[in-house]
Design a protein around this motif. Structure first.
Motif, short mmCIF file in Angstrom:
data_model
loop_
_atom_site.label_atom_id
_atom_site.label_comp_id
_atom_site.label_asym_id
_atom_site.label_seq_id
_atom_site.Cartn_x
_atom_site.Cartn_y
_atom_site.Cartn_z
N CYS A 145 0.81 -1.21 0.00
CA CYS A 145 0.00 0.00 0.00
C CYS A 145 0.85 1.27 0.00
O CYS A 145 0.33 2.38 -0.10
N GLY A 146 2.18 1.13 0.13
CA GLY A 146 3.03 2.30 0.03
C GLY A 146 3.26 3.03 1.34
O GLY A 146 3.87 4.10 1.35
N TYR A 147 2.83 2.47 2.45
CA TYR A 147 3.10 3.09 3.75
C TYR A 147 4.61 3.11 3.98
O TYR A 147 5.28 2.09 3.82
N VAL A 148 5.17 4.29 4.30
CA VAL A 148 6.60 4.41 4.57
C VAL A 148 6.77 5.27 5.81
O VAL A 148 6.19 6.35 5.90
N ILE A 151 -0.19 -1.17 9.13
CA ILE A 151 -1.31 -0.59 9.84
C ILE A 151 -2.52 -0.39 8.90
O ILE A 151 -3.67 -0.45 9.33
N ASN A 152 -2.24 -0.20 7.60
CA ASN A 152 -3.32 0.05 6.65
C ASN A 152 -3.89 -1.23 6.05
O ASN A 152 -5.08 -1.40 5.94
N CYS A 153 -2.96 -2.13 5.62
CA CYS A 153 -3.44 -3.26 4.82
C CYS A 153 -3.00 -4.62 5.37
O CYS A 153 -3.20 -5.64 4.72
N LEU A 202 5.54 -6.00 6.75
CA LEU A 202 6.34 -4.84 6.38
C LEU A 202 7.77 -5.21 6.06
O LEU A 202 8.29 -6.22 6.52
N LYS A 203 8.41 -4.37 5.25
CA LYS A 203 9.83 -4.53 4.93
C LYS A 203 10.59 -3.38 5.59
O LYS A 203 10.00 -2.35 5.92
#
Length: 580
Positions: free
Chosen positions: A227-230, A393-395, A399-400
């Motif tokens: 989802c692009g969370y950074v 947290i979103n999807c 995480l990486k």
RNA sequence: CGGGAUGUAGUGCAGUUGGUAGCACACUGGUUUUGGGAACCAGUUGUCGGGGGUUCAAGUCCCUCCAUCCCGACCA
């Protein structure tokens, strides 16, 4: 410039103090001279690249209506006392005194000084927004200077500050800065990742860091590939699901655990999963307050979150002596029966039933401990460190993580300085109002070092055309080539192209190696091939081309190459504008 | 600040059981060379990090201070 006439000093050997690529190459190419720990001089060649970087940031700042100042380095102590940062930053500041014993701070940052100037000037809402900046030296007595100019004690920073009538207006400038920063880094040839550095689950991007992926990066970034969370791992949050077990509550029981201290040793000893343990750590604030932080055994404490949880005071792990003083023992700390200090627990702790924790007694732990039954907690709040493979947290995707160098940071400051320093203006209705502020920093030296970190090969630096100290180097190889080389050199200068000529009477190998090492993008070689066939060779340092030209076309061809290289960067800039 | 390491020529390093300081590169002069760090000849270069001690004698052993680098807590 003529190499024979300038300060030019390349090294064949790797200086023993340098351990990372950029530092080694900057030293070897003679861009910098190390004078003492974290203190470097730039040579004329190094300084040329610095100046080009500064020119670019200046263009980008001016483009969004920021105004350039030049502030003093010596700043009065009183300003820092006014905002409380004299205490808060005391370990970071270089101080000096004048002949009357008056104390001055060598500016580590300039919120106070700019705000002092602005409060003398600001009267009316009509003067806002006000966006100001400078590009100048900063001084920080870093805990650990490192990696050459990457983290120096004296360095050049572009620091900008903005003053606004309200937060909508600040938002606008903040967005302008985001674009300006991205444009700046692209023009320097850097690939940056804007990373959220907001203060937690509140949402609303309060702060953004510009990171460059690099194994030597000092920051750990958490990202979700789906989802692009950074986000910086310090601030990152993740999805967690806690289930309270319905096992029967049991009574506390003391267990003799000789020399069993770490969670690993405990797991081995008790033969249960790490989720059963309540890890207890004692922290202290600078004003001497002690905090007991609790977290589930399989998780780690995030000290930034913990610090925020107690109001933002800086904290550090307590030493052995402090732990003894509160009546416990390192390795055997626990929340049961302990008093006189605040207890902050991670949310995960709330769900532990019949857990195991320290007995505050050497070589003893206690089991069947349950929160609220056996001890009280001031508050349960997320103080856990987000790690790779935690869920987004979103999807909820695993995480990486990656390492990054922070080259820029933009920040919504709010009213801190307006309040502390009493900055006011009159609005349309004649009411006194305080401006809301933003601040925006870029490390110039670090940007330079990061470019080299990202762009080099076994032979040396590979500069992007935009910030190379010279765009072209002309190398005559044999005796009767010097005259024609000189002519080409002068013609290039007349065209306004930064050119270096290697007019030294040295063997070709040395000249080629030096040219590669200092990383000049376009190399013009005049040698045997010219004597025999009138052929002049153009070779691009980044490996993107070799050309054979003649005396009449050489200038034209070089101009064309430069144009193409610059166009490539422009295209990337256009795509940014479209994105935003 | 805690842990680890290092300090000898401009740079990179060697220096044995304590016996008066060495190599490579760089630099200077010369001869021959000239398309990827040339060859030969002749030279120059040192407060062995500082101070103190042990010893007839210390780069070497002891004490102490200083500086630097690497690993952990800050930030651009």
């Amino acid at each position: 410039m003529r190499i024979s006439r300038i300060y030019f000093n390349t090294l064949k050997e790797v200086p023993k103090d340098a351990t990372v690529k950029s530092h080694i190459l900057m030293m070897r190419a003679g861009l910098i001279v190390r004078l003492s720990s974290g203190i470097y001089a730039y040579s004329p060649i190094g300084y040329r690249s610095i100046k080009k970087i500064i020119d670019i940031i200046r263009e980008e700042m001016d483009r969004i209506g920021a105004q350039e100042f030049l502030l003093p380095i010596l700043t009065q102590k009183e300003l820092w006392v006014e905002t409380g940062r004299y205490e808060l930053m005391k370990n970071l500041m270089f101080k000096t005194i004048d002949k009357n014993g008056q104390e001055y701070i060598l500016g580590p940052t300039h919120e106070e000084v700019f705000s002092d100037i602005i409060r003398r000037y600001l009267n009316s809402y009509r003067q806002l927004p006000l966006i100001v900046y400078q590009v100048y030296k900063k001084f920080r007595d870093e805990i650990r200077p490192r990696f050459g100019v990457m983290r120096g004690r004296e360095f050049i920073m572009k620091d900008a500050y903005s003053y606004h009538r309200d937060s909508e207006d600040l938002d606008k400038t903040y967005q302008d800065m985001r674009i300006a920063y991205r444009r700046f880094f692209i023009r320097c040839g850097l690939d940056t990742v804007p990373v959220m550095a907001d203060s937690g689950a509140m949402g609303g991007k309060e702060s953004e860091e510009f990171m460059v992926r690099s194994t030597i990066g000092e920051e750990t970034i958490i990202e979700c590939l789906k989802c692009g969370y950074v986000a910086n791992s310090e601030r990152a949050i993740s999805y967690k699901e806690y289930v309270k077990s319905n096992e029967e509550l049991k009574n506390i029981e003391q267990v003799y655990t000789p020399s069993v201290k770490t969670i690993e040793e405990l797991i081995d000893f008790f033969k249960v999963s790490p989720q059963k343990f309540i890890k207890s750590l004692v922290y202290k604030t600078e004003d001497g307050e002690n905090i007991l932080a609790l977290i589930r055994g399989d998780l780690e404490i995030n000290e930034v979150k913990l610090s925020n949880a107690i109001g933002g005071k800086p904290i550090s792990l307590a030493d052995e002596e402090t732990v003894r003083k509160i009546g416990s023992e390192i390795g055997f700390v626990g929340p049961v029966g302990i008093s006189n200090l605040r207890i902050i627990a991670d949310e995960s702790v709330k769900y532990i039933v019949n857990g195991i924790t320290g007995a505050n007694k050497k070589d003893y732990h206690i089991k069947n401990v349950t929160p609220e039954k056996d001890f009280k907690v001031e508050k349960y709040i997320d103080i856990s460190l987000t790690k790779e493979n935690d869920l987004c947290i979103n999807c909820k995707t695993p995480l990486k993580s990656f390492k990054g160098i922070e080259v820029g940071h933009i920040f919504k400051l709010g009213y801190k300085y307006s309040n502390d320093m009493n900055i006011e203006f009159l609005d349309e209705n004649g009411n006194k109002v305080k401006p809301i502020m933003g601040c925006y920093g870029i490390g110039i030296d670090r940007t330079l070092a990061t470019v080299i970190e990202q762009s080099s090969d076994e032979y040396g630096i590979i500069w992007p055309i935009t910030i190379a100290p010279f765009k072209v180097i002309v190398i005559p190889l044999v005796e009767n080539c010097y005259e024609i080389a000189d002519k080409i050199y002068n013609n290039l200068l007349n065209e306004g192209i930064d050119t270096l000529i290697d007019d030294r009477q040295l063997s070709p190998g040395i000249k080629f190696n030096d040219a590669d090492l200092i990383g000049i993008p376009i190399r013009v070689t005049i040698g045997k091939n010219w004597v025999k066939n009138g052929v002049i060779e153009i070779k691009l340092r980044d490996g993107s081309g070799n050309y054979e030209v003649n005396e009449n076309t050489v200038i034209y061809e070089i101009k064309k190459i430069i144009e193409i290289k610059e166009k490539e960067i422009k295209q990337k800039l256009d795509s940014i504008s479209k994105m935003v």
